[in-house]
Design a protein around this motif. Structure first.
Motif, PDB file in Angstrom:
ATOM      1  N   ASN A 139       0.858  -1.170   0.000  1.00  0.00           N
ATOM      2  CA  ASN A 139       0.000   0.000   0.000  1.00  0.00           C
ATOM      3  C   ASN A 139       0.900   1.228   0.000  1.00  0.00           C
ATOM      4  O   ASN A 139       2.072   1.143   0.386  1.00  0.00           O
ATOM      5  CB  ASN A 139      -0.903   0.019   1.236  1.00  0.00           C
ATOM      6  N   PHE A 140       0.343   2.352  -0.426  1.00  0.00           N
ATOM      7  CA  PHE A 140       1.144   3.572  -0.524  1.00  0.00           C
ATOM      8  C   PHE A 140       0.413   4.714   0.167  1.00  0.00           C
ATOM      9  O   PHE A 140      -0.756   4.972  -0.111  1.00  0.00           O
ATOM     10  CB  PHE A 140       1.394   3.906  -2.001  1.00  0.00           C
ATOM     11  N   GLN A 141       1.117   5.377   1.076  1.00  0.00           N
ATOM     12  CA  GLN A 141       0.513   6.511   1.783  1.00  0.00           C
ATOM     13  C   GLN A 141       1.188   7.812   1.355  1.00  0.00           C
ATOM     14  O   GLN A 141       2.414   7.915   1.385  1.00  0.00           O
ATOM     15  CB  GLN A 141       0.641   6.338   3.297  1.00  0.00           C
ATOM     16  N   PRO A 142       0.378   8.816   0.963  1.00  0.00           N
ATOM     17  CA  PRO A 142       0.973  10.065   0.490  1.00  0.00           C
ATOM     18  C   PRO A 142       1.657  10.869   1.598  1.00  0.00           C
ATOM     19  O   PRO A 142       1.219  10.885   2.741  1.00  0.00           O
ATOM     20  CB  PRO A 142      -0.230  10.845  -0.065  1.00  0.00           C
ATOM     21  N   VAL A 143       2.734  11.528   1.222  1.00  0.00           N
ATOM     22  CA  VAL A 143       3.419  12.511   2.063  1.00  0.00           C
ATOM     23  C   VAL A 143       3.296  13.838   1.324  1.00  0.00           C
ATOM     24  O   VAL A 143       3.606  13.925   0.132  1.00  0.00           O
ATOM     25  CB  VAL A 143       4.903  12.149   2.272  1.00  0.00           C
ATOM     26  N   VAL A 144       2.812  14.857   2.041  1.00  0.00           N
ATOM     27  CA  VAL A 144       2.375  16.093   1.408  1.00  0.00           C
ATOM     28  C   VAL A 144       3.237  17.261   1.880  1.00  0.00           C
ATOM     29  O   VAL A 144       3.670  17.302   3.038  1.00  0.00           O
ATOM     30  CB  VAL A 144       0.875  16.320   1.771  1.00  0.00           C
ATOM     31  N   ASP A 145       3.502  18.205   0.986  1.00  0.00           N
ATOM     32  CA  ASP A 145       4.214  19.430   1.353  1.00  0.00           C
ATOM     33  C   ASP A 145       3.362  20.225   2.353  1.00  0.00           C
ATOM     34  O   ASP A 145       2.190  20.489   2.097  1.00  0.00           O
ATOM     35  CB  ASP A 145       4.469  20.254   0.085  1.00  0.00           C
ATOM     36  N   ALA A 146       3.963  20.607   3.473  1.00  0.00           N
ATOM     37  CA  ALA A 146       3.200  21.241   4.554  1.00  0.00           C
ATOM     38  C   ALA A 146       2.563  22.558   4.123  1.00  0.00           C
ATOM     39  O   ALA A 146       1.497  22.922   4.625  1.00  0.00           O
ATOM     40  CB  ALA A 146       4.096  21.470   5.768  1.00  0.00           C
ATOM     41  N   ASN A 147       3.168  23.253   3.195  1.00  0.00           N
ATOM     42  CA  ASN A 147       2.620  24.551   2.798  1.00  0.00           C
ATOM     43  C   ASN A 147       1.843  24.499   1.495  1.00  0.00           C
ATOM     44  O   ASN A 147       0.738  24.990   1.404  1.00  0.00           O
ATOM     45  CB  ASN A 147       3.732  25.594   2.731  1.00  0.00           C
ATOM     46  N   LYS A 148       2.439  23.863   0.488  1.00  0.00           N
ATOM     47  CA  LYS A 148       1.788  23.853  -0.823  1.00  0.00           C
ATOM     48  C   LYS A 148       0.740  22.758  -0.954  1.00  0.00           C
ATOM     49  O   LYS A 148      -0.068  22.758  -1.869  1.00  0.00           O
ATOM     50  CB  LYS A 148       2.841  23.751  -1.929  1.00  0.00           C
ATOM     51  N   GLU A 149       0.798  21.791  -0.049  1.00  0.00           N
ATOM     52  CA  GLU A 149      -0.179  20.696   0.011  1.00  0.00           C
ATOM     53  C   GLU A 149      -0.178  19.758  -1.190  1.00  0.00           C
ATOM     54  O   GLU A 149      -1.124  19.001  -1.385  1.00  0.00           O
ATOM     55  CB  GLU A 149      -1.598  21.232   0.269  1.00  0.00           C
ATOM     56  N   ASN A 150       0.883  19.794  -2.005  1.00  0.00           N
ATOM     57  CA  ASN A 150       0.980  18.808  -3.094  1.00  0.00           C
ATOM     58  C   ASN A 150       1.680  17.542  -2.598  1.00  0.00           C
ATOM     59  O   ASN A 150       2.446  17.582  -1.633  1.00  0.00           O
ATOM     60  CB  ASN A 150       1.734  19.411  -4.291  1.00  0.00           C
ATOM     61  N   VAL A 151       1.404  16.426  -3.266  1.00  0.00           N
ATOM     62  CA  VAL A 151       2.040  15.152  -2.894  1.00  0.00           C
ATOM     63  C   VAL A 151       3.508  15.175  -3.325  1.00  0.00           C
ATOM     64  O   VAL A 151       3.837  15.507  -4.458  1.00  0.00           O
ATOM     65  CB  VAL A 151       1.321  13.950  -3.564  1.00  0.00           C
ATOM     66  N   LEU A 152       4.390  14.847  -2.377  1.00  0.00           N
ATOM     67  CA  LEU A 152       5.826  14.808  -2.664  1.00  0.00           C
ATOM     68  C   LEU A 152       6.316  13.382  -2.879  1.00  0.00           C
ATOM     69  O   LEU A 152       7.224  13.131  -3.667  1.00  0.00           O
ATOM     70  CB  LEU A 152       6.616  15.413  -1.496  1.00  0.00           C
ATOM     71  N   SER A 153       5.715  12.465  -2.111  1.00  0.00           N
ATOM     72  CA  SER A 153       6.186  11.077  -2.151  1.00  0.00           C
ATOM     73  C   SER A 153       5.109  10.171  -1.579  1.00  0.00           C
ATOM     74  O   SER A 153       4.089  10.650  -1.074  1.00  0.00           O
ATOM     75  CB  SER A 153       7.469  10.939  -1.330  1.00  0.00           C
ATOM     76  N   PHE A 154       5.376   8.881  -1.654  1.00  0.00           N
ATOM     77  CA  PHE A 154       4.537   7.890  -0.979  1.00  0.00           C
ATOM     78  C   PHE A 154       5.432   6.988  -0.151  1.00  0.00           C
ATOM     79  O   PHE A 154       6.528   6.634  -0.591  1.00  0.00           O
ATOM     80  CB  PHE A 154       3.786   7.008  -1.983  1.00  0.00           C
ATOM     81  N   GLU A 155       4.932   6.587   1.018  1.00  0.00           N
ATOM     82  CA  GLU A 155       5.616   5.550   1.783  1.00  0.00           C
ATOM     83  C   GLU A 155       4.988   4.204   1.440  1.00  0.00           C
ATOM     84  O   GLU A 155       3.765   4.047   1.491  1.00  0.00           O
ATOM     85  CB  GLU A 155       5.509   5.798   3.295  1.00  0.00           C
ATOM     86  N   ALA A 156       5.839   3.249   1.072  1.00  0.00           N
ATOM     87  CA  ALA A 156       5.367   1.890   0.778  1.00  0.00           C
ATOM     88  C   ALA A 156       5.179   1.136   2.089  1.00  0.00           C
ATOM     89  O   ALA A 156       6.077   1.108   2.929  1.00  0.00           O
ATOM     90  CB  ALA A 156       6.383   1.168  -0.112  1.00  0.00           C
ATOM     91  N   LEU A 157       4.007   0.535   2.279  1.00  0.00           N
ATOM     92  CA  LEU A 157       3.709  -0.223   3.501  1.00  0.00           C
ATOM     93  C   LEU A 157       3.198  -1.601   3.103  1.00  0.00           C
ATOM     94  O   LEU A 157       2.223  -1.720   2.357  1.00  0.00           O
ATOM     95  CB  LEU A 157       2.675   0.538   4.348  1.00  0.00           C
ATOM     96  N   VAL A 158       3.881  -2.624   3.595  1.00  0.00           N
ATOM     97  CA  VAL A 158       3.565  -3.984   3.154  1.00  0.00           C
ATOM     98  C   VAL A 158       2.288  -4.498   3.802  1.00  0.00           C
ATOM     99  O   VAL A 158       1.968  -4.151   4.940  1.00  0.00           O
ATOM    100  CB  VAL A 158       4.774  -4.921   3.418  1.00  0.00           C
ATOM    101  N   ARG A 159       1.536  -5.292   3.049  1.00  0.00           N
ATOM    102  CA  ARG A 159       0.316  -5.926   3.535  1.00  0.00           C
ATOM    103  C   ARG A 159       0.394  -7.414   3.253  1.00  0.00           C
ATOM    104  O   ARG A 159       0.871  -7.828   2.211  1.00  0.00           O
ATOM    105  CB  ARG A 159      -0.908  -5.333   2.810  1.00  0.00           C
ATOM    106  N   TRP A 160      -0.101  -8.227   4.208  1.00  0.00           N
ATOM    107  CA  TRP A 160      -0.105  -9.683   4.027  1.00  0.00           C
ATOM    108  C   TRP A 160      -1.515 -10.199   4.174  1.00  0.00           C
ATOM    109  O   TRP A 160      -2.105 -10.094   5.244  1.00  0.00           O
ATOM    110  CB  TRP A 160       0.829 -10.346   5.039  1.00  0.00           C
TER     111      TRP A 160
END
Ligand code: C2E
Ligand code: CA
Ligand code: CA
Ligand code: CA
Length: 276
Positions: free
Chosen positions: A42-63
Protein backbone atom coordinates in the motif's frame (compact mmCIF):
# COMPACT_ATOMS: atom_id res chain seq x y z
CA UNK A 1 -5.21 -22.02 19.81
CA UNK A 2 -7.00 -24.07 17.14
CA UNK A 3 -10.40 -22.41 17.34
CA UNK A 4 -9.24 -18.98 16.17
CA UNK A 5 -12.19 -16.78 15.35
CA UNK A 6 -14.47 -19.50 16.66
CA UNK A 7 -16.03 -19.66 20.10
CA UNK A 8 -15.50 -17.32 23.01
CA UNK A 9 -12.37 -17.64 25.07
CA UNK A 10 -12.89 -17.58 28.79
CA UNK A 11 -9.28 -18.24 29.60
CA UNK A 12 -6.99 -15.30 30.09
CA UNK A 13 -4.46 -14.86 27.29
CA UNK A 14 -2.18 -11.86 27.17
CA UNK A 15 -3.24 -10.33 23.86
CA UNK A 16 -0.04 -8.42 23.15
CA UNK A 17 2.01 -11.58 22.74
CA UNK A 18 1.08 -14.31 20.32
CA UNK A 19 1.20 -17.76 21.86
CA UNK A 20 4.10 -19.98 20.82
CA UNK A 21 1.76 -22.16 18.78
CA UNK A 22 0.15 -19.23 16.97
CA UNK A 23 3.59 -17.86 16.25
CA UNK A 24 4.77 -21.18 14.84
CA UNK A 25 1.74 -21.33 12.53
CA UNK A 26 2.22 -17.74 11.39
CA UNK A 27 5.89 -18.39 10.68
CA UNK A 28 5.00 -21.46 8.63
CA UNK A 29 2.53 -19.43 6.54
CA UNK A 30 4.92 -16.50 6.20
CA UNK A 31 7.58 -18.80 4.74
CA UNK A 32 5.44 -19.33 1.65
CA UNK A 33 3.77 -15.89 1.51
CA UNK A 34 6.13 -14.58 -1.17
CA UNK A 35 5.82 -17.49 -3.59
CA UNK A 36 2.06 -17.58 -3.06
CA UNK A 37 1.96 -13.88 -3.89
CA UNK A 38 0.14 -13.02 -0.68
CA UNK A 39 2.10 -9.82 -0.09
CA UNK A 40 1.12 -6.47 -1.58
CA UNK A 41 2.18 -2.89 -1.03
CA UNK A 42 0.00 0.00 0.00
CA UNK A 43 1.14 3.57 -0.52
CA UNK A 44 0.51 6.51 1.78
CA UNK A 45 0.97 10.07 0.49
CA UNK A 46 3.42 12.51 2.06
CA UNK A 47 2.38 16.09 1.41
CA UNK A 48 4.21 19.43 1.35
CA UNK A 49 3.20 21.24 4.55
CA UNK A 50 2.62 24.55 2.80
CA UNK A 51 1.79 23.85 -0.82
CA UNK A 52 -0.18 20.70 0.01
CA UNK A 53 0.98 18.81 -3.09
CA UNK A 54 2.04 15.15 -2.89
CA UNK A 55 5.83 14.81 -2.66
CA UNK A 56 6.19 11.08 -2.15
CA UNK A 57 4.54 7.89 -0.98
CA UNK A 58 5.62 5.55 1.78
CA UNK A 59 5.37 1.89 0.78
CA UNK A 60 3.71 -0.22 3.50
CA UNK A 61 3.57 -3.98 3.15
CA UNK A 62 0.32 -5.93 3.53
CA UNK A 63 -0.10 -9.68 4.03
CA UNK A 64 -3.34 -11.43 3.14
CA UNK A 65 -2.69 -14.98 4.29
CA UNK A 66 -4.75 -17.91 2.96
CA UNK A 67 -4.90 -19.37 6.48
CA UNK A 68 -4.82 -16.28 8.71
CA UNK A 69 -6.50 -13.56 6.66
CA UNK A 70 -5.06 -10.06 6.91
CA UNK A 71 -2.17 -10.01 9.36
CA UNK A 72 -0.93 -6.58 10.41
CA UNK A 73 2.71 -5.62 9.77
CA UNK A 74 2.97 -4.84 13.47
CA UNK A 75 2.57 -8.59 13.97
CA UNK A 76 4.39 -10.22 11.04
CA UNK A 77 7.32 -7.81 10.56
CA UNK A 78 8.81 -8.65 14.00
CA UNK A 79 8.34 -12.34 13.15
CA UNK A 80 10.02 -11.83 9.77
CA UNK A 81 12.90 -10.09 11.54
CA UNK A 82 13.38 -12.88 14.09
CA UNK A 83 13.40 -15.54 11.37
CA UNK A 84 15.39 -13.49 8.83
CA UNK A 85 12.51 -13.88 6.39
CA UNK A 86 12.69 -10.08 6.31
CA UNK A 87 15.65 -10.36 3.92
CA UNK A 88 13.76 -11.92 0.96
CA UNK A 89 10.56 -10.04 1.89
CA UNK A 90 12.46 -6.77 2.08
CA UNK A 91 14.06 -7.41 -1.32
CA UNK A 92 10.62 -7.92 -2.81
CA UNK A 93 9.32 -4.74 -1.13
CA UNK A 94 12.22 -2.67 -2.47
CA UNK A 95 11.78 -3.94 -6.00
CA UNK A 96 7.99 -3.66 -6.06
CA UNK A 97 8.10 -0.13 -4.57
CA UNK A 98 10.54 1.00 -7.27
CA UNK A 99 8.46 -0.60 -10.02
CA UNK A 100 5.32 1.18 -8.78
CA UNK A 101 7.13 4.52 -8.47
CA UNK A 102 8.00 4.27 -12.17
CA UNK A 103 4.25 4.63 -12.92
CA UNK A 104 4.11 8.04 -11.15
CA UNK A 105 5.26 11.46 -12.38
CA UNK A 106 9.03 11.60 -12.19
CA UNK A 107 9.23 14.17 -9.39
CA UNK A 108 7.36 11.88 -6.97
CA UNK A 109 9.56 9.82 -4.67
CA UNK A 110 9.00 6.53 -2.85
CA UNK A 111 10.01 5.69 0.73
CA UNK A 112 10.74 2.11 1.78
CA UNK A 113 11.04 0.82 5.35
CA UNK A 114 14.19 -1.16 6.04
CA UNK A 115 14.73 -3.24 9.20
CA UNK A 116 18.05 -3.57 10.97
CA UNK A 117 18.25 -7.26 10.04
CA UNK A 118 18.01 -6.30 6.39
CA UNK A 119 20.49 -3.47 6.60
CA UNK A 120 23.09 -5.68 8.25
CA UNK A 121 22.74 -8.33 5.55
CA UNK A 122 25.91 -8.16 3.42
CA UNK A 123 23.85 -8.12 0.21
CA UNK A 124 21.66 -5.17 1.17
CA UNK A 125 23.24 -2.48 -0.98
CA UNK A 126 23.42 -4.91 -3.91
CA UNK A 127 19.66 -5.43 -3.55
CA UNK A 128 19.14 -1.66 -3.70
CA UNK A 129 21.26 -1.46 -6.85
CA UNK A 130 19.29 -4.37 -8.27
CA UNK A 131 15.86 -2.84 -7.49
CA UNK A 132 16.92 0.40 -9.17
CA UNK A 133 18.29 -1.45 -12.20
CA UNK A 134 15.29 -3.75 -12.64
CA UNK A 135 12.80 -0.87 -12.33
CA UNK A 136 14.82 1.85 -14.03
CA UNK A 137 14.04 4.24 -11.14
CA UNK A 138 16.42 7.17 -10.64
CA UNK A 139 18.24 6.65 -7.30
CA UNK A 140 17.24 10.10 -6.02
CA UNK A 141 13.60 9.00 -6.14
CA UNK A 142 14.20 6.32 -3.52
CA UNK A 143 14.30 7.09 0.19
CA UNK A 144 15.19 4.45 2.74
CA UNK A 145 13.53 4.68 6.17
CA UNK A 146 15.38 3.35 9.20
CA UNK A 147 14.73 3.68 12.92
CA UNK A 148 17.18 4.69 15.61
CA UNK A 149 17.34 1.06 16.80
CA UNK A 150 19.79 0.19 14.02
CA UNK A 151 22.43 2.31 15.72
CA UNK A 152 22.16 0.44 18.99
CA UNK A 153 23.56 -2.82 17.71
CA UNK A 154 26.19 -2.31 15.07
CA UNK A 155 26.59 1.36 14.62
CA UNK A 156 29.43 1.35 12.10
CA UNK A 157 28.13 -1.47 9.89
CA UNK A 158 24.70 0.17 9.60
CA UNK A 159 26.32 3.51 8.83
CA UNK A 160 28.60 2.07 6.17
CA UNK A 161 25.66 0.47 4.37
CA UNK A 162 23.55 3.63 4.55
CA UNK A 163 26.47 5.65 3.24
CA UNK A 164 26.70 3.29 0.26
CA UNK A 165 23.02 3.99 -0.44
CA UNK A 166 23.56 7.73 -0.14
CA UNK A 167 26.51 7.46 -2.51
CA UNK A 168 24.12 5.90 -5.03
CA UNK A 169 21.95 9.03 -4.64
CA UNK A 170 19.21 7.62 -2.40
CA UNK A 171 17.81 9.54 0.56
CA UNK A 172 17.81 8.15 4.09
CA UNK A 173 15.08 9.08 6.58
CA UNK A 174 15.14 8.59 10.32
CA UNK A 175 11.76 7.07 11.22
CA UNK A 176 9.76 7.21 14.48
CA UNK A 177 12.09 9.90 15.81
CA UNK A 178 11.86 10.45 19.54
CA UNK A 179 10.66 7.00 20.52
CA UNK A 180 13.86 5.00 20.70
CA UNK A 181 17.49 5.41 21.43
CA UNK A 182 18.24 8.39 23.61
CA UNK A 183 21.68 9.36 22.33
CA UNK A 184 21.93 11.83 19.48
CA UNK A 185 25.59 11.05 18.80
CA UNK A 186 24.87 9.28 15.53
CA UNK A 187 23.41 12.50 14.11
CA UNK A 188 26.93 13.91 14.10
CA UNK A 189 28.21 11.04 12.02
CA UNK A 190 25.37 10.55 9.57
CA UNK A 191 23.56 13.00 7.38
CA UNK A 192 19.91 12.02 7.06
CA UNK A 193 17.71 13.65 4.44
CA UNK A 194 14.61 13.59 6.65
CA UNK A 195 13.59 13.20 10.27
CA UNK A 196 10.14 11.72 10.77
CA UNK A 197 8.61 12.95 14.02
CA UNK A 198 6.77 10.03 15.61
CA UNK A 199 3.02 10.29 15.77
CA UNK A 200 3.01 10.03 19.58
CA UNK A 201 4.22 13.65 19.61
CA UNK A 202 1.65 14.75 17.06
CA UNK A 203 -1.62 13.13 18.02
CA UNK A 204 -4.57 13.86 20.23
CA UNK A 205 -3.69 14.86 23.75
CA UNK A 206 -0.14 15.64 22.63
CA UNK A 207 -1.48 18.67 20.77
CA UNK A 208 -2.31 20.31 24.09
CA UNK A 209 0.81 19.02 25.77
CA UNK A 210 3.49 21.70 26.12
CA UNK A 211 6.24 19.07 26.37
CA UNK A 212 5.27 17.53 23.02
CA UNK A 213 5.20 20.95 21.37
CA UNK A 214 8.59 21.89 22.81
CA UNK A 215 10.07 18.62 21.55
CA UNK A 216 8.70 19.06 18.02
CA UNK A 217 9.97 22.65 18.00
CA UNK A 218 13.43 21.48 19.05
CA UNK A 219 13.52 18.67 16.47
CA UNK A 220 12.52 21.08 13.70
CA UNK A 221 15.21 23.58 14.76
CA UNK A 222 17.85 20.87 14.87
CA UNK A 223 16.79 19.44 11.50
CA UNK A 224 16.85 22.92 9.93
CA UNK A 225 20.36 23.63 11.08
CA UNK A 226 21.57 20.21 9.90
CA UNK A 227 19.88 20.66 6.50
CA UNK A 228 17.32 17.93 7.00
CA UNK A 229 13.59 18.11 6.33
CA UNK A 230 10.99 17.07 8.91
CA UNK A 231 7.91 14.92 8.34
CA UNK A 232 5.12 14.98 10.92
CA UNK A 233 3.69 11.45 11.14
CA UNK A 234 0.15 10.48 12.04
CA UNK A 235 -1.61 13.79 11.31
CA UNK A 236 -5.31 12.98 11.46
CA UNK A 237 -7.11 16.22 12.30
CA UNK A 238 -7.23 19.85 11.21
CA UNK A 239 -5.94 20.85 14.68
CA UNK A 240 -2.92 18.55 14.46
CA UNK A 241 -2.19 19.83 10.97
CA UNK A 242 -2.35 23.46 12.09
CA UNK A 243 -0.05 22.70 15.01
CA UNK A 244 2.72 20.89 13.12
CA UNK A 245 2.58 23.50 10.37
CA UNK A 246 2.98 26.29 12.89
CA UNK A 247 5.91 24.47 14.44
CA UNK A 248 7.59 24.36 11.03
CA UNK A 249 7.43 20.70 9.97
CA UNK A 250 8.09 20.67 6.23
CA UNK A 251 6.13 17.55 5.28
CA UNK A 252 2.92 15.93 6.51
CA UNK A 253 1.87 12.28 6.53
CA UNK A 254 -1.30 10.88 8.05
CA UNK A 255 -4.93 9.95 7.63
CA UNK A 256 -5.85 13.65 7.27
CA UNK A 257 -4.39 13.66 3.74
CA UNK A 258 -4.71 9.98 2.96
CA UNK A 259 -4.58 6.46 4.28
CA UNK A 260 -2.27 3.84 2.84
CA UNK A 261 -3.93 2.83 -0.46
CA UNK A 262 -3.50 0.14 -3.11
CA UNK A 263 -1.02 0.89 -5.90
CA UNK A 264 -3.81 1.44 -8.44
CA UNK A 265 -5.37 4.18 -6.27
CA UNK A 266 -2.03 5.92 -5.78
CA UNK A 267 -1.47 5.90 -9.53
CA UNK A 268 -5.00 7.22 -10.16
CA UNK A 269 -4.28 10.34 -8.09
CA UNK A 270 -2.17 11.53 -11.00
CA UNK A 271 -4.66 10.89 -13.79
CA UNK A 272 -7.69 12.42 -12.03
CA UNK A 273 -6.87 15.97 -13.05
CA UNK A 274 -6.89 15.11 -16.75
CA UNK A 275 -10.07 16.31 -18.37
CA UNK A 276 -11.84 13.45 -20.12
P1 C2E B 1 5.88 3.06 10.18
O1 C2E B 1 7.04 2.91 9.28
O2 C2E B 1 5.99 4.05 11.28
O3 C2E B 1 4.64 3.36 9.23
C1 C2E B 1 3.59 4.23 9.56
C2 C2E B 1 2.42 3.48 10.17
O4 C2E B 1 1.50 4.41 10.69
C3 C2E B 1 1.66 2.63 9.15
O5 C2E B 1 1.13 1.49 9.82
C4 C2E B 1 0.51 3.57 8.76
O6 C2E B 1 -0.62 2.91 8.26
C5 C2E B 1 0.24 4.22 10.09
N1 C2E B 1 -0.37 5.55 9.93
C6 C2E B 1 -0.15 6.46 8.96
N2 C2E B 1 -0.86 7.59 9.17
C7 C2E B 1 -1.54 7.40 10.31
C8 C2E B 1 -2.49 8.20 11.06
O7 C2E B 1 -2.82 9.34 10.72
N3 C2E B 1 -2.98 7.65 12.20
C9 C2E B 1 -2.65 6.40 12.62
N4 C2E B 1 -3.21 5.94 13.74
N5 C2E B 1 -1.77 5.60 11.93
C10 C2E B 1 -1.23 6.11 10.80
P2 C2E B 1 1.27 0.03 9.20
O8 C2E B 1 1.07 0.06 7.72
O9 C2E B 1 0.39 -0.87 10.01
O10 C2E B 1 2.78 -0.36 9.47
C11 C2E B 1 3.26 -0.52 10.79
C12 C2E B 1 4.76 -0.63 10.81
O11 C2E B 1 5.19 -1.84 10.17
C13 C2E B 1 5.48 0.48 10.07
O12 C2E B 1 5.53 1.64 10.87
C14 C2E B 1 6.83 -0.16 9.84
O13 C2E B 1 7.60 -0.08 11.03
C15 C2E B 1 6.44 -1.62 9.61
N6 C2E B 1 6.41 -1.86 8.15
C16 C2E B 1 5.40 -1.67 7.27
N7 C2E B 1 5.78 -2.03 6.03
C17 C2E B 1 7.07 -2.44 6.12
C18 C2E B 1 8.03 -2.94 5.17
O14 C2E B 1 7.80 -3.04 3.96
N8 C2E B 1 9.27 -3.29 5.67
C19 C2E B 1 9.56 -3.17 7.00
N9 C2E B 1 10.80 -3.52 7.39
N10 C2E B 1 8.70 -2.69 7.89
C20 C2E B 1 7.47 -2.33 7.47
CA1 CA C 1 8.21 4.31 8.08
CA1 CA D 1 7.06 6.03 11.44
CA1 CA E 1 6.72 2.69 13.59
Amino acid sequence: SKDEGGGKHYTFEPSLHASAEERRQLEFALRSALEREELTLNFQPVVDANKENVLSFEALVRWNSAEHGFVSPGKFIPLAEDTRLIVPIGEWVLQEACIQAMTWPDDIRVAVNVSGEQLLDPNFSASVVNALAVSGLAPNRLEIEVTESIFVRDDSAARTTLEQCMALGCGVALDDFGTGYSSLGYLRKMRFSTIKVDRSFVQGAAVDNPESLAIIRAVVAMADSLDMTTTAEGVETEEELAMVRKLGCTKIQGFYYGRPMPAADARALFSNDRTP
